[in-house]
Design a protein around this motif. Structure first.
Motif, PDB file in Angstrom:
ATOM      1  N   ASP A   1       1.552  -5.421   6.722  1.00 10.52           N
ATOM      2  CA  ASP A   1       1.174  -4.057   7.132  1.00 10.52           C
ATOM      3  C   ASP A   1       1.805  -3.798   8.491  1.00 10.52           C
ATOM      4  O   ASP A   1       1.361  -4.345   9.509  1.00 10.52           O
ATOM      5  CB  ASP A   1      -0.368  -3.989   7.187  1.00 10.52           C
ATOM      6  CG  ASP A   1      -0.881  -2.593   7.494  1.00 10.52           C
ATOM      7  OD1 ASP A   1      -0.073  -1.658   7.622  1.00 10.52           O
ATOM      8  OD2 ASP A   1      -2.117  -2.450   7.611  1.00 10.52           O
ATOM      9  N   LEU A   2       2.852  -2.972   8.467  1.00 12.14           N
ATOM     10  CA  LEU A   2       3.654  -2.744   9.679  1.00 12.14           C
ATOM     11  C   LEU A   2       3.691  -1.261  10.015  1.00 12.14           C
ATOM     12  O   LEU A   2       3.718  -0.432   9.105  1.00 12.14           O
ATOM     13  CB  LEU A   2       5.091  -3.209   9.416  1.00 12.14           C
ATOM     14  CG  LEU A   2       6.114  -2.855  10.497  1.00 12.14           C
ATOM     15  CD1 LEU A   2       6.420  -4.080  11.335  1.00 12.14           C
ATOM     16  CD2 LEU A   2       7.395  -2.305   9.916  1.00 12.14           C
ATOM     17  N   THR A   3       3.734  -0.941  11.305  1.00 13.01           N
ATOM     18  CA  THR A   3       4.117   0.423  11.681  1.00 13.01           C
ATOM     19  C   THR A   3       5.162   0.369  12.787  1.00 13.01           C
ATOM     20  O   THR A   3       5.026  -0.383  13.754  1.00 13.01           O
ATOM     21  CB  THR A   3       2.902   1.257  12.153  1.00 13.01           C
ATOM     22  OG1 THR A   3       1.870   1.169  11.186  1.00 13.01           O
ATOM     23  CG2 THR A   3       3.287   2.720  12.334  1.00 13.01           C
TER      24      THR A   3
ATOM     25  N   GLU B   1       2.334  -1.348  14.890  1.00 11.87           N
ATOM     26  CA  GLU B   1       1.428  -2.253  14.175  1.00 11.87           C
ATOM     27  C   GLU B   1       2.140  -3.546  13.778  1.00 11.87           C
ATOM     28  O   GLU B   1       3.214  -3.515  13.185  1.00 11.87           O
ATOM     29  CB  GLU B   1       0.926  -1.553  12.901  1.00 11.87           C
ATOM     30  CG  GLU B   1       0.051  -2.429  12.020  1.00 11.87           C
ATOM     31  CD  GLU B   1      -0.551  -1.681  10.830  1.00 11.87           C
ATOM     32  OE1 GLU B   1       0.045  -0.673  10.385  1.00 11.87           O
ATOM     33  OE2 GLU B   1      -1.599  -2.122  10.335  1.00 11.87           O
TER      34      GLU B   1
ATOM     35  N   ASP C   1       4.726   3.615   8.340  1.00 10.00           N
ATOM     36  CA  ASP C   1       3.664   2.620   8.134  1.00 10.00           C
ATOM     37  C   ASP C   1       3.901   2.057   6.745  1.00 10.00           C
ATOM     38  O   ASP C   1       3.492   2.649   5.736  1.00 10.00           O
ATOM     39  CB  ASP C   1       2.283   3.284   8.262  1.00 10.00           C
ATOM     40  CG  ASP C   1       1.148   2.268   8.201  1.00 10.00           C
ATOM     41  OD1 ASP C   1       1.376   1.149   7.706  1.00 10.00           O
ATOM     42  OD2 ASP C   1       0.029   2.606   8.625  1.00 10.00           O
TER      43      ASP C   1
ATOM     44  N   GLU D   1      -2.959  -2.213  15.809  1.00 16.94           N
ATOM     45  CA  GLU D   1      -2.255  -0.977  15.518  1.00 16.94           C
ATOM     46  C   GLU D   1      -2.778   0.241  16.279  1.00 16.94           C
ATOM     47  O   GLU D   1      -3.259   1.203  15.676  1.00 16.94           O
ATOM     48  CB  GLU D   1      -2.297  -0.695  14.016  1.00 16.94           C
ATOM     49  CG  GLU D   1      -3.685  -0.806  13.383  1.00 16.94           C
ATOM     50  CD  GLU D   1      -3.666  -0.500  11.885  1.00 16.94           C
ATOM     51  OE1 GLU D   1      -3.169   0.573  11.522  1.00 16.94           O
ATOM     52  OE2 GLU D   1      -4.136  -1.342  11.099  1.00 16.94           O
TER      53      GLU D   1
ATOM     54  N   TYR E   1       0.894  -1.170   0.000  1.00 19.41           N
ATOM     55  CA  TYR E   1       0.000   0.000   0.000  1.00 19.41           C
ATOM     56  C   TYR E   1       0.921   1.206   0.000  1.00 19.41           C
ATOM     57  O   TYR E   1       2.124   1.087   0.258  1.00 19.41           O
ATOM     58  CB  TYR E   1      -0.926  -0.006   1.232  1.00 19.41           C
ATOM     59  CG  TYR E   1      -0.170  -0.163   2.532  1.00 19.41           C
ATOM     60  CD1 TYR E   1       0.298   0.941   3.230  1.00 19.41           C
ATOM     61  CD2 TYR E   1       0.150  -1.436   3.016  1.00 19.41           C
ATOM     62  CE1 TYR E   1       1.036   0.794   4.395  1.00 19.41           C
ATOM     63  CE2 TYR E   1       0.889  -1.594   4.175  1.00 19.41           C
ATOM     64  CZ  TYR E   1       1.323  -0.478   4.863  1.00 19.41           C
ATOM     65  OH  TYR E   1       2.063  -0.609   6.006  1.00 19.41           O
TER      66      TYR E   1
HETATM   67 MN    MN Z   1      -0.415   0.158   8.458  1.00 18.66          MN
END
Ligand code: MN
Ligand code: GLY
Ligand code: MN
Length: 430
Positions: free
Chosen positions: A274-276, A399, A263, A384, A232
């Protein structure tokens, strides 16, 4: 495609799951996405519609899948229609699927070229009483364009007004929300690629670096690991930019003393991660930054414990709200009077934590899923929480992506990605 072939067994299984939910004597149609134009002859790189991909593995434009389990013609129980490949196409665009390759990818024996669709589909529709159409029912979908699927549905209803239509979306949401082990392996791989990117950044980030330079490091790391890139649009937000939840400009310089909110997640084989993470530009958190960081980390740790079979997501979000309320009181950001005066639909904590805590993740980053049923083993959620304090130029969100397990705590697909504030500082100062 940069990824290794997945193996047709997954798609055979996925179709069996869909068909199980169909009414008798009905057929279902799934279309590829369009290739979207820019202007002149430019196009945006193709992204396959996740539903036809999930049911067939066909990662190619202008493809149609028809499922008709009750067809009297054995060959028409499942049919793929593909854009006819040719030597000319092979020269200009590279190899497209042959009928043999399409079988190898999908396990579907009957493959016709697309120009046969009107005739063959008419035969199938003459036999069927109802047709499943695939509308987009994701609650956050907000599209102005008519997709290839939408166009198909309009034409179908005009060409076949006597057929009853049914919805594929609820079935897709149900079956896609519980992941097969091969899907979990692919998601783990996406998370591992994200990990390489983050580790690379820990020795790269320093005062004076630009947000887009960080984006470039990640893009390089993701691509060299056989990802197509970001799952994303990445958010690389230093200082006060972190308080803009969908900040994607990534065009500011990172200043000494600020924290950068990242993010970012790689995709692999169309599966998202999907990491933060939040990283101090100079390698050390101030005391205040660390306190806010640890408050978010505490909420995350406690929230994750609730991601077990049986939890209702609406209840979960309420519980997390209470956890956050407590932390915001501790940080002095809200007080008892704020809580006493709060409105039920907008609790006081929402001033600093205004988004949801978790969403389904899979082939889509904000994946489809069953929001109103108890969660089950094999579902994958992000966790998150965040605290955003514009007046302090500070936004912290943490996240990870977690698999709900049949018993015990969820399995964290990002468990090896540095998370504790001290660990991040140590890695920045080896
Ligand atoms: Mn994210
Ligand atoms: N990266 C989008 C999200 O966290 O939901
Ligand atoms: Mn997320």
């Amino acid at each position: 495609m940069k990824y290794d072939r997945i193996g047709k067994q997954l798609y055979i299984q996925n179709r069996a799951k869909f068909v199980q939910h169909m009414d008798s004597n009905s057929l279902a149609v799934f279309n590829s996405n369009d290739i979207y134009p820019v202007s002149a002859d430019s196009t945006i790189p193709f992204q396959q519609h996740r539903d036809i991909l999930y049911l067939s593995g066909v990662d190619q434009e202008e493809s149609i899948l028809v499922l008709f389990p009750d067809s009297k013609n054995e060959a028409h129980k499942e049919v793929l229609f593909l854009k006819e490949t040719s030597e000319l196409i092979a020269v200009w665009e590279g190899e497209k699927l042959t009928k043999e390759n399409a079988f190898e990818v999908s396990g579907i024996k009957t493959v016709y070229w697309l120009n046969q669709f009107p005739v063959m589909f008419k035969q199938m529709m003459a036999e069927a009483t109802a047709v499943y159409v695939n509308t987009n029912e994701h609650l956050r979908a907000n599209t102005e364009v008519q997709t290839r699927e939408d166009r198909f549905i309009v034409k179908l209803k005009s060409d076949y007004p006597a057929h009853t239509t049914r919805k594929s979306a609820p079935i897709m949401h149900r079956i896609r929300s519980v992941k097969e082990s091969i899907e979990l392996e692919l998601m783990q791989k996406a998370c591992k690629i994200t990990e390489s990117g983050i580790r690379r950044l820990l020795s790269f980030i320093q005062p004076g670096v630009w947000e887009y330079e960080i984006e470039a490091e990640l893009a390089h790391e993701f691509l060299r690991k056989r990802s197509n890139g970001f799952a994303y649009t990445p958010i690389i937000a230093s200082g006060k930019n972190a308080c803009v939840l969908h900040y994607i400009e990534n065009n500011q310089i990172c200043l000494d003393g600020d924290v950068i909110l990242l993010d970012v997640g790689a995709e692999y084989a169309n599966y998202s991660s999907d990491l933060t993470r939040c990283i101090p530009v100079n390698g050390r958190f101030t005391e205040r930054q660390r306190n806010v960081y640890n408050a978010v980390l505490h909420v995350k740790t406690e929230a994750e414990k609730l991601l077990v079979p049986g939890t209702m997501m609406a209840e979960y979000h309420k519980e997390v709200g209470l956890l956050m309320e407590n932390q915001l009181l501790g940080l002095g950001l809200i007080d008892k009077t704020d809580i006493k005066n709060q409105k039920a639909e907008w609790p006081a904590y929402k001033k600093y934590f205004m988004h949801g805590t978790s969403h389904f993740i899979g082939l889509d980053t904000h994946d489809v899923g069953l929001w109103n049923e108890p969660i089950q083993a094999g579902m994958v959620f992000t966790c998150e929480p965040g605290i955003y304090i514009p007046e302090e130029g500070l936004g912290i969100r943490l996240e990870d992506d977690l698999v709900v397990q049949a018993s015990g705590q969820p399995f964290n697909l990002m468990k090896d990605i540095p998370l504790e504030a001290a660990e991040i500082e140590d890695l920045m100062h080896p």
